[in-house]
Design a protein around this motif. Structure first.
Motif, PDB file in Angstrom:
ATOM      1  N   ALA A 111       2.975   4.890  -8.711  1.00 41.31           N
ATOM      2  CA  ALA A 111       3.243   4.042  -7.542  1.00 41.31           C
ATOM      3  C   ALA A 111       3.789   4.882  -6.398  1.00 41.31           C
ATOM      4  O   ALA A 111       3.374   4.743  -5.234  1.00 41.31           O
ATOM      5  CB  ALA A 111       4.236   2.946  -7.906  1.00 41.31           C
ATOM      6  N   SER A 112       4.711   5.779  -6.731  1.00 38.30           N
ATOM      7  CA  SER A 112       5.326   6.602  -5.710  1.00 38.30           C
ATOM      8  C   SER A 112       4.289   7.516  -5.051  1.00 38.30           C
ATOM      9  O   SER A 112       4.269   7.658  -3.824  1.00 38.30           O
ATOM     10  CB  SER A 112       6.454   7.413  -6.351  1.00 38.30           C
ATOM     11  OG  SER A 112       6.935   8.383  -5.458  1.00 38.30           O
ATOM     12  N   LEU A 113       3.422   8.086  -5.859  1.00 38.43           N
ATOM     13  CA  LEU A 113       2.351   8.946  -5.322  1.00 38.43           C
ATOM     14  C   LEU A 113       1.416   8.139  -4.420  1.00 38.43           C
ATOM     15  O   LEU A 113       1.019   8.589  -3.350  1.00 38.43           O
ATOM     16  CB  LEU A 113       1.525   9.533  -6.464  1.00 38.43           C
ATOM     17  CG  LEU A 113       1.833  10.944  -6.939  1.00 38.43           C
ATOM     18  CD1 LEU A 113       0.876  11.320  -8.045  1.00 38.43           C
ATOM     19  CD2 LEU A 113       1.725  11.943  -5.786  1.00 38.43           C
ATOM     20  N   THR A 114       1.082   6.948  -4.868  1.00 34.23           N
ATOM     21  CA  THR A 114       0.167   6.098  -4.113  1.00 34.23           C
ATOM     22  C   THR A 114       0.761   5.785  -2.744  1.00 34.23           C
ATOM     23  O   THR A 114       0.076   5.880  -1.719  1.00 34.23           O
ATOM     24  CB  THR A 114      -0.109   4.791  -4.896  1.00 34.23           C
ATOM     25  OG1 THR A 114      -0.423   5.131  -6.250  1.00 34.23           O
ATOM     26  CG2 THR A 114      -1.269   4.020  -4.307  1.00 34.23           C
ATOM     27  N   THR A 115       2.046   5.414  -2.758  1.00 35.52           N
ATOM     28  CA  THR A 115       2.716   5.105  -1.485  1.00 35.52           C
ATOM     29  C   THR A 115       2.696   6.325  -0.574  1.00 35.52           C
ATOM     30  O   THR A 115       2.361   6.231   0.619  1.00 35.52           O
ATOM     31  CB  THR A 115       4.180   4.693  -1.748  1.00 35.52           C
ATOM     32  OG1 THR A 115       4.185   3.753  -2.815  1.00 35.52           O
ATOM     33  CG2 THR A 115       4.811   4.074  -0.519  1.00 35.52           C
ATOM     34  N   ALA A 116       3.059   7.466  -1.141  1.00 43.11           N
ATOM     35  CA  ALA A 116       3.151   8.668  -0.324  1.00 43.11           C
ATOM     36  C   ALA A 116       1.795   9.055   0.254  1.00 43.11           C
ATOM     37  O   ALA A 116       1.691   9.466   1.412  1.00 43.11           O
ATOM     38  CB  ALA A 116       3.721   9.812  -1.142  1.00 43.11           C
ATOM     39  N   LEU A 117       0.754   8.876  -0.536  1.00 39.46           N
ATOM     40  CA  LEU A 117      -0.574   9.297  -0.088  1.00 39.46           C
ATOM     41  C   LEU A 117      -1.196   8.324   0.911  1.00 39.46           C
ATOM     42  O   LEU A 117      -2.174   8.642   1.575  1.00 39.46           O
ATOM     43  CB  LEU A 117      -1.508   9.479  -1.290  1.00 39.46           C
ATOM     44  CG  LEU A 117      -1.254  10.788  -2.052  1.00 39.46           C
ATOM     45  CD1 LEU A 117      -2.097  10.836  -3.312  1.00 39.46           C
ATOM     46  CD2 LEU A 117      -1.552  11.998  -1.176  1.00 39.46           C
ATOM     47  N   ALA A 118      -0.622   7.144   0.984  1.00 43.67           N
ATOM     48  CA  ALA A 118      -1.124   6.180   1.961  1.00 43.67           C
ATOM     49  C   ALA A 118      -0.858   6.707   3.369  1.00 43.67           C
ATOM     50  O   ALA A 118      -1.581   6.391   4.314  1.00 43.67           O
ATOM     51  CB  ALA A 118      -0.457   4.825   1.753  1.00 43.67           C
ATOM     52  N   THR A 119       0.201   7.487   3.513  1.00 41.75           N
ATOM     53  CA  THR A 119       0.539   7.990   4.840  1.00 41.75           C
ATOM     54  C   THR A 119       0.247   9.476   5.001  1.00 41.75           C
ATOM     55  O   THR A 119       0.182  10.002   6.078  1.00 41.75           O
ATOM     56  CB  THR A 119       2.037   7.751   5.125  1.00 41.75           C
ATOM     57  OG1 THR A 119       2.786   8.276   4.033  1.00 41.75           O
ATOM     58  CG2 THR A 119       2.313   6.265   5.265  1.00 41.75           C
ATOM     59  N   LYS A 120       0.120  10.152   3.898  1.00 47.30           N
ATOM     60  CA  LYS A 120      -0.106  11.593   3.993  1.00 47.30           C
ATOM     61  C   LYS A 120      -1.465  11.909   3.373  1.00 47.30           C
ATOM     62  O   LYS A 120      -1.725  11.588   2.218  1.00 47.30           O
ATOM     63  CB  LYS A 120       1.005  12.320   3.225  1.00 47.30           C
ATOM     64  CG  LYS A 120       0.887  13.844   3.302  1.00 47.30           C
ATOM     65  CD  LYS A 120       1.983  14.495   2.440  1.00 47.30           C
ATOM     66  CE  LYS A 120       1.617  15.909   2.113  1.00 47.30           C
ATOM     67  NZ  LYS A 120       2.211  16.946   2.911  1.00 47.30           N
ATOM     68  N   SER A 121      -2.290  12.535   4.181  1.00 43.31           N
ATOM     69  CA  SER A 121      -3.636  12.822   3.697  1.00 43.31           C
ATOM     70  C   SER A 121      -3.713  14.212   3.068  1.00 43.31           C
ATOM     71  O   SER A 121      -3.078  15.146   3.530  1.00 43.31           O
ATOM     72  CB  SER A 121      -4.623  12.723   4.849  1.00 43.31           C
ATOM     73  OG  SER A 121      -5.546  11.699   4.561  1.00 43.31           O
ATOM     74  N   LEU A 122      -4.501  14.296   2.025  1.00 39.70           N
ATOM     75  CA  LEU A 122      -4.758  15.593   1.415  1.00 39.70           C
ATOM     76  C   LEU A 122      -6.081  16.137   1.933  1.00 39.70           C
ATOM     77  O   LEU A 122      -6.898  15.387   2.477  1.00 39.70           O
ATOM     78  CB  LEU A 122      -4.856  15.453  -0.100  1.00 39.70           C
ATOM     79  CG  LEU A 122      -3.606  14.989  -0.827  1.00 39.70           C
ATOM     80  CD1 LEU A 122      -3.923  14.786  -2.294  1.00 39.70           C
ATOM     81  CD2 LEU A 122      -2.482  16.011  -0.671  1.00 39.70           C
TER      82      LEU A 122
END
Lengths: 986, 520
Positions: free
Chosen positions: A782-793
């Motif tokens: 969940a934490s990764l998902t949230t973080a990746l919603a705003t930060k693109s790889l």
């Protein structure tokens, strides 16, 4: 009517835990031509052999599942058309048929029905003038009392065998040379049999031994500890027992014949490439010498008659696979029983069915063949067939002389005949026969062996004969004597006097037999005798049996030891026994007395651990002495798994000196883990020094970092963040830092993880290491998902992360969608189950699939090989795919690959647990009981052993194989991949 | 006729249950004995009985094989009986049965006995049942051996007193004891003998006074019997459409193959449409009842079938653990039963049957030690009896009757499990305990066959093979599904096909029951 509705709800409403309804895969259509000629044409036989039809369905043997010869040379065949499940209200009509070759032309020409109206019996054996039949819950004895060729008497001998899966009920019956009836049961069978010796239980696969004259049943190796579905046993010329798994493995059974409920996995001695059952050992003059002693195995899965060569290996054996004797290109050729016949030819029972899977196809699938069944006869070209001796109606002395036959078939029949004569008839001739045997005869001791089999089968003790064998020249004679001493232990004056020299025998196999026999001597001194096996070198078989023996004799040795009434010749023997089962009353002083440097490292370690568990502060000091821990990292790791023990300054100093010393870095790492597990806060400064010391080994510092986080909690955050953020910090330490951060603060850990992958990591393997700490932590996804919603790889990194999810078997839909977007996967196809699509794809695979390209696709996808093995390469956690094309149709393979949750292979269900500390572990469940669960993960072949105490939740659903694995493949790529898989094994 | 008898019995029990004695009035029974002949009295063998000088004389001129009883037609509940008795040889034995019933066709008796004879005078015995109840020697001290003695018996509710020659002998409070029954006079088996019973009076619903003591004084003397009553199995009756289940190990499992108990229960209850389901499972013990995933546990099985009556048998296999494990066994059994105990459900505990060590190995296999020889089954049975008493379950002793059976030693086929013949004997013992007079005869054979058919269907339905796929841990794999319409599970549907067949089989059973009644 109302009443009946209760009845209904009871069976159905309670129970069904069906999830994700469900595919149904069909299987490939039956062979277009089911004729004998067509099947004949499918055979490829090894040079020097010929194959002919002996009998077919025209003689009433459709759906044959087992066959046995009688002494008249008639072949009895069990047929089970009711398999897999009788219809309600219809009386099952399975039959036991007798085939005869009256004109001796090598083809059966006459059949008669001995018993009918049977309900899916899976096995039988002839003996005592009747038939022992395994039928559902019961072992029954059928007899023809009025000699009209039909059974007219039915007696239940035992009942309570499980029926939860009708292809795994009691099966593959065979007499041991000593007249014990052996049979086995499979993985979904749970048996509870009431006997005079109490209730005999066997959960899952197990091997049963029945002594008919005593009406005594004993079970061995339950819990599927020696094959998931054993099917077929046999005995070597000196009574050595082997059994075959339906899976690839072959086992030497003897180490497992210790009567105890303690379970341990028996190591196999060899394996086929893919499944096969039944063992026939070639012991006939008709077949070529090159084949003598080889094991012939019914390769029902890949349509072969397989051949294995078995050679001695220390106290056991080792088997290697040779070229098959027979191969067929017909998928309906299903050899499931093999017997050498009275003429020396090899008879192969052919279930003839395109569907062999019990669960893989619908119970009512029309391709389940109900009309065919064949027996093939393989002969050696240019070698004369044998004429068996007339055995029916012969006198006891004549029969006894046949025990000298080189033909195993003859001896097997004669033993059976002698076992069913009244002992009064047998006794005197047998004594005379033994008296006349010439010691000069090369087979003298083997004849003695045959003689003792006759006594055994009558449950008559002959100690004199036993003593002669025990002093035999042949190791086989001595080994078997040991076996008999165990069997007769309750009736011999002093069985241990016979067994003690044998347990010290120069030949390892004899020692093993003696050890197993001692486990049947229920006297305290037996444990002391068993311990003597440690006088000479041990091996995996001996160690296996010894551990079980300690359990088997616990009721005897433990109280005697407590009363001080049990003496050991060597304290090392006692030390071993106590290391297996530490007595509850054992004190620290007792352990201290036993511990010496003479002991093997394992035994000493085990005792030190027991000492640590019961000892006081000074004992812990003792355990941590440099002499004990200096070179034993494993000891420290075991201590870390015990409850924290009282630690003095002396002990702390000892641990500290390990950290500071220049010595063994593995030991130091283990010490760091121990400090973590026992929460030795006073050592926190020492750990901090270690972590900060750039001169120290990075893996040691990494370990230290985790300990520091444990000891100082959030107080360790500054140093953790500092180390993790610094690209100069060695990678190992950064990874350990991520691990610790994820335990302390999942948010910070997520940031640090993304930071790390922003800088480092170019492969799936590297990404997996970086991401695992967060992915395996509660809330991490969940934490990764949230973080990746705003930060693109980057595209590449998002792609790698997707691979990591696949390899780890994680189904995280939202995260995957995000990552797919970032990875720029455009032609992503989510394929929902659709029968027409499967049909279409299946057609394309067959018509246009390119196996070569498919192989390249397979190899390029790390997630496949991380779990599956093909021809010896790859992971172990998913089913072996080496011959998947033989076992499953293309349509089935399509379903397996695209919708893995629909049809999970037996034993491959996904299990996921969460621990008290928030760790998430998922994999395949290897074992579970009330105390612990063992999970094999994609990370390691060694199962994780988790105490139930630390588990807060557990779910078992679906497959570990994530769905959507091939979503980014085009139809062409998918087609080629599937073609590659379909061709495997063909 | 039979049907009527059973109904009248039902009614009388029912009346007792609702406590009709509240309205009872004191009444001397003049029809009890007319002092001239044996009108109103009967015996299996009348040759032993006569009336001489206004007294009933029981006389055996040679050795008597079995106890002989002369039964009165008069049923007693609360009563006072005054008899002068003369036991000509004091070493002989006789007695007066009261609130008793016939045990079998030979007129053997079950119930209270006011005992007579050396060392038993004035003691209270429970014939064919609990045996010693009050064993004080007060009566012995008051008796005049070889002479006429006055014997008085007073029974009121669960209180029983007797007096000999005006001295109080028995004084027992026996809750749960036999509330009513018949009076019978005894000649004990043994040598030639004569006993004379001169009946002075029988009073129903008497005033409570005896041996010069008032009710209050008599009550003070009361104590509990040496052997407490077991469950009152005779009070077991069945109502329309009730569900009866059998549960236990292999001996219960095998009942469905021979169906003797079911046949007798169905024959005795032709109008109640009973539904009997055999839930026996090989290897079930009080400790463990293994069921596969999804099957539902033992107690749940009973509940979901709506069992009104449960016959349960455990303890035989468990006794192989030895006497030391007995407390553990009882605890486990108690706990198991507590899971199925409801206000309404009647639970009958069948005692374990005796082992037959000599039958363990039919082919004379040599054993160092036969494990059946020392198994304390009898102690387990006694402990189960105790458990039944404490918890208010009915208890049926199979151990003693089978041990004493003429067929003892050949009732099992392997020393542990009943042979068909053994099943038959056992079924008859059980129904006898339940007060059912039926025995297995040729006439019941058609009924038994229908029950057998029903049971075969039942087991196909309730415990089918391939459970793993029907309801266990393998329901999602293709096996139980249709091969074309892959969403559809066909196995559960298929098994439901048993339901109409079972209903039909039950209807055939009911038809046979009716036939039995109309043929009578």
């Amino acid at each position: 009517m109302q009443r009946l509705s209760y009845l209904i709800s009871f069976a159905f409403l309670l129970s069904y835990t069906s999830f994700a309804q469900v595919n149904l895969m069909s299987v490939a259509p039956a062979e277009p031509d089911n004729s004998v000629e067509s099947e004949m044409a499918s055979f490829k036989i090894a040079d020097g052999y010929k194959i002919e039809l002996f009998a077919s369905e025209t003689l009433g043997i459709a759906d044959p599942c087992a066959m046995r010869w009688d002494e008249k040379g008639r072949l009895w065949v069990l047929t089970i058309p009711s398999y897999p499940q009788p219809m309600p209200g219809s009386d099952p009509n399975d039959k036991l048929v007798i085939l005869e070759d009256k004109d001796g032309d090598g083809k059966a020409d006459y059949s008669s029905v001995f018993a009918e109206g049977l309900n899916i019996p899976l096995g039988f054996e002839l003996g005592h003038g009747g038939v022992y039949l395994g039928e559902q819950t019961e072992l029954v004895f059928l007899k023809d009392t009025d000699n009209d060729g039909k059974a007219d008497s039915r007696k239940v001998l035992l009942s309570g065998f499980g029926t939860h899966d009708s292809h795994q009920t009691i099966n593959s019956f065979l007499w041991s040379p000593g007249g014990e009836l052996f049979f086995s049961q499979g993985h979904s069978i749970y048996s509870r049999v009431e006997t005079a010796w109490g209730i005999k239980k066997a959960d899952r696969a197990s091997i049963w031994r029945y002594r008919p004259l005593q009406n005594r049943l004993d079970g061995f190796l339950d819990g599927s500890t020696a094959s998931v579905n054993p099917w077929g046993m046999n005995f070597g010329e000196w009574g050595e027992m082997f059994h075959k798994a339906n899976d690839p493995e072959l086992f030497y059974t003897v180490p497992g014949m210790v009567n105890t409920t303690h379970r341990a996995l028996l190591p196999p001695i060899g394996e086929l490439v893919i499944k096969g059952s039944i063992i026939e050992i070639v012991r006939t003059k008709h077949l070529p010498k090159d084949l003598w002693g080889d094991f012939v195995i019914a390769g029902y899965y890949n349509n072969k008659v397989e051949r294995m060569r078995v050679a001695e290996d220390s106290s056991g054996y080792r088997a290697t696979l040779l070229d098959p004797i027979l191969t067929s290109s017909s998928r309906s050729f299903r050899p499931i029983d093999i017997k050498i016949g009275p003429d020396g030819a090899m008879y192969v029972l052919d279930w003839y069915n395109p569907i062999i899977g019990h669960y893989q196809a619908s119970m009512r699938h029309p391709d389940r063949d109900k009309t065919h069944g064949r027996i093939w006869r393989i002969t050696a070209t240019g070698r004369p067939l044998l004429t068996p001796p007339v055995l029916t109606g012969q006198s006891v002395p004549t029969l006894l002389d046949h025990l000298k036959s080189k033909e195993h078939w003859v001896r097997y029949q004669v033993r059976k005949l002698l076992a069913e004569r009244p002992f009064e008839e047998v006794s005197q001739p047998l004594t005379d026969w033994v008296a006349k045997l010439s010691p000069a005869d090369a087979d003298f001791e083997h004849h003695l062996l045959e003689a003792i089999h006759v006594y055994e089968s009558h449950e008559i003790v002959n100690e004199d004969l036993l003593q002669r064998l025990a002093k035999g020249e042949e190791p086989g004679a001595r080994g078997y004597a040991a076996h008999v001493a165990g069997r007769w232990a309750d009736r011999l004056e002093n069985p241990l006097a016979i067994l003690e020299p044998l347990i010290n025998d120069p030949v390892a196999r004899v020692r093993l037999e003696a050890l197993v026999a001692v486990s049947d001597v229920h006297r305290p001194e037996a444990m002391a005798v068993a311990g003597q096996i440690l006088n000479l070198p041990t091996d995996k078989f001996i160690r296996y049996a010894l551990e079980k023996t300690v359990y088997a004799l616990e009721q005897e040795w433990e109280p005697a030891l407590r009363k001080g009434m049990l003496a050991f010749k060597d304290p090392a023997h006692l030390a071993y026994i106590v290391s297996v089962i530490p007595p509850t009353w054992y004190t620290a002083d007792m352990y201290r007395k036993l511990i010496s440097d003479e002991l093997s490292k394992e035994v000493k370690r085990s005792l030190l651990i027991s000492l640590a568990k019961v000892g006081g502060p000074s004992d812990i000091e003792f355990v941590l002495k440099p002499a004990n821990v200096a070179d034993d990292a494993v000891l420290l790791d075991h201590l870390a798994k015990t409850e924290p023990r009282p630690v003095t300054q002396v002990s702390l100093n000892r641990l500290k000196s390990i950290l500071e010393g220049p010595d063994n870095k593995e030991v130091a790492k283990s010490a760091v883990r121990l400090i973590r597990a026992w929460k030795l806060k006073p050592l926190a400064p020492a750990i901090q020094t270690l972590v900060s010391n750039g001169q120290k080994d990075a893996s040691l510092r990494a370990e230290g970092l985790q300990t520091l986080a444990q000891l100082n909690g959030r107080g360790a955050l500054p140093i953790l963040q500092k180390l993790v953020k610094n690209p100069q910090t060695p990678r190992q330490i950064r990874l350990a830092g991520l691990q610790s951060l994820s335990m302390l603060d999942i948010g910070l850990a997520t940031q640090a993880t993304l930071n790390e992958i922003g800088i480092f990591g170019g492969s799936v393997a590297e990404f997996k290491e970086i991401l695992s700490p967060v992915l395996e932590r509660k809330g991490g996804i969940a934490s990764l998902t949230t973080a990746l919603a705003t930060k693109s790889l980057s595209r590449e990194k998002a792609g790698l992360m997707l691979e990591v999810l696949a390899v780890k078997g994680i189904n995280a839909a939202e995260l995957k969608t995000l990552l797919n977007k970032q990875a720029g996967v455009k032609n992503l196809v989510t394929r929902n189950y659709d029968q027409q699509y499967v049909d279409k794809l299946s057609k394309q695979v067959k018509e246009a699939g390119d196996a070569g390209k498919g192989k390249a696709i397979y190899m390029a996808n790390p997630s496949c090989a991380s779990c599956h093995t093909i021809n010896g390469k790859g992971g172990n956690i998913g089913p072996n795919l080496s011959a998947i094309g033989k076992g499953l149709s293309t349509r089935e393979i399509i379903s397996e690959v695209l919708w893995p949750n629909q049809n999970v292979k037996e034993g491959y269900n996904r299990v996921a647990v969460e621990t008290k500390t928030g760790e998430l572990i998922q994999g395949i469940k290897i074992f579970e009981n009330a105390e612990e669960i063992q999970i094999e993960t994609t990370e390691s072949r060694k199962p994780k052993v988790l105490s139930k105490k630390i588990i807060v939740s557990k779910t078992e659903t679906g497959s570990l194989m994530p769905s959507g694995l091939v979503d980014n493949y085009s139809e062409e790529e998918l087609r080629d991949l599937l073609r590659y898989l379909s061709d495997l094994g063909n | 006729m039979k049907a009527f008898k059973i109904n009248s019995k039902l009614i009388s029990v029912l009346l007792l249950l609702i406590g009709c004695k509240v309205f009872a009035q004191k009444k001397t029974d003049t029809a009890f004995f007319n002092k001239k002949d044996l009108t109103g009295w009967s015996a299996a063998n009348m040759q032993y009985w006569a009336v001489e000088d206004g007294a009933i004389v029981g006389r055996a001129t040679q050795k008597v094989e079995k106890n002989q009883f002369l039964w009165s037609d008069v049923k007693v509940a609360d009563f006072y009986l005054n008899v002068d008795v003369l036991l000509e040889c004091n070493d002989c034995n006789a007695g007066i049965q009261f609130r008793s019933k016939k045990a079998d066709a030979s007129g053997q008796s079950i119930g209270y006995q006011a005992d007579m004879g050396r060392d038993v005078w004035g003691r209270l015995y429970h014939e064919h049942g609990r045996e010693k109840l009050d064993w004080s020697d007060r009566g012995e001290k008051a008796v005049k051996p070889g002479q006429w003695n006055k014997y008085e018996i007073l029974a009121s509710g669960d209180r029983i007193w007797t007096a000999i020659n005006g001295k109080l002998a028995v004084s027992v409070k026996d809750p749960g004891g036999d509330p009513s029954g018949y009076i019978a006079l005894q000649i004990h088996s043994g040598d030639a003998q004569t006993v004379r019973y001169k009946i002075n009076s029988l009073v129903h619903n008497p005033k409570v006074e005896l041996a010069g003591l008032t009710e209050a004084q008599l009550v003070k003397e009361l104590k509990l019997p040496m052997n407490k009553p077991l469950g009152k199995s005779s009070s077991l009756t069945f109502k329309e459409n009730e569900v009866i289940v059998f549960a236990g190990g292999t001996n219960i499992v095998n009942m469905r193959k021979d169906c003797y108990l079911e046949t007798l229960l169905m024959a005795a209850n032709p109008h109640t449409r009973l539904h009997i389901w055999n839930l026996g499972w090989d290897g079930d013990t009080a400790y463990e009842q293994f069921r596969d995933v999804g099957f539902g546990k033992w107690s749940r099985n009973l509940d979901s079938l709506g069992a009104d009556v449960a016959f349960i048998q455990f303890g035989q296999m468990e006794s192989l653990w030895g006497e030391a494990a007995l407390p553990e066994f009882i605890n486990a059994y108690k706990k198991l039963l507590s899971e199925i105990k409801t206000g309404k459900r009647r639970i009958i505990l069948l005692s374990p049957i005796p082992f037959e060590p000599e039958n363990l190995n039919s082919r004379q296999g040599k054993l160092a030690q036969n494990p059946l020889i020392n198994a304390p089954v009898e102690k387990y049975a006694a402990a189960i009896r105790e458990l039944a008493t404490q918890e208010g379950y009915l208890y049926i002793d199979l151990y003693t009757p089978l041990q004493k059976s003429p067929l003892a030693g050949s009732l099992t086929f392997n020393g542990v499990h009943l042979s068909p013949e053994g099943q038959k004997v056992t079924a008859e013992v059980i129904v006898q305990e339940l007060g059912i007079q039926h025995r297995i005869t040729e006439k019941l054979e058609p009924l038994r066959k229908k029950i057998l058919t029903k049971n075969q269907l039942w087991i196909g339905y309730w415990r089918p093979g391939n459970w793993a796929f029907l309801g266990g841990d393998r329901t999602t794999v293709p096996f139980s599904h249709d091969w074309k319409n892959t969403e559809k599970r066909i196995f559960p549907e298929e098994v439901k096909g048993f339901q109409p067949l079972i209903l039909e089989a039950e209807n055939h059973i009911f038809e046979q029951q009716n036939l039995l009644v109309t043929q009578n």
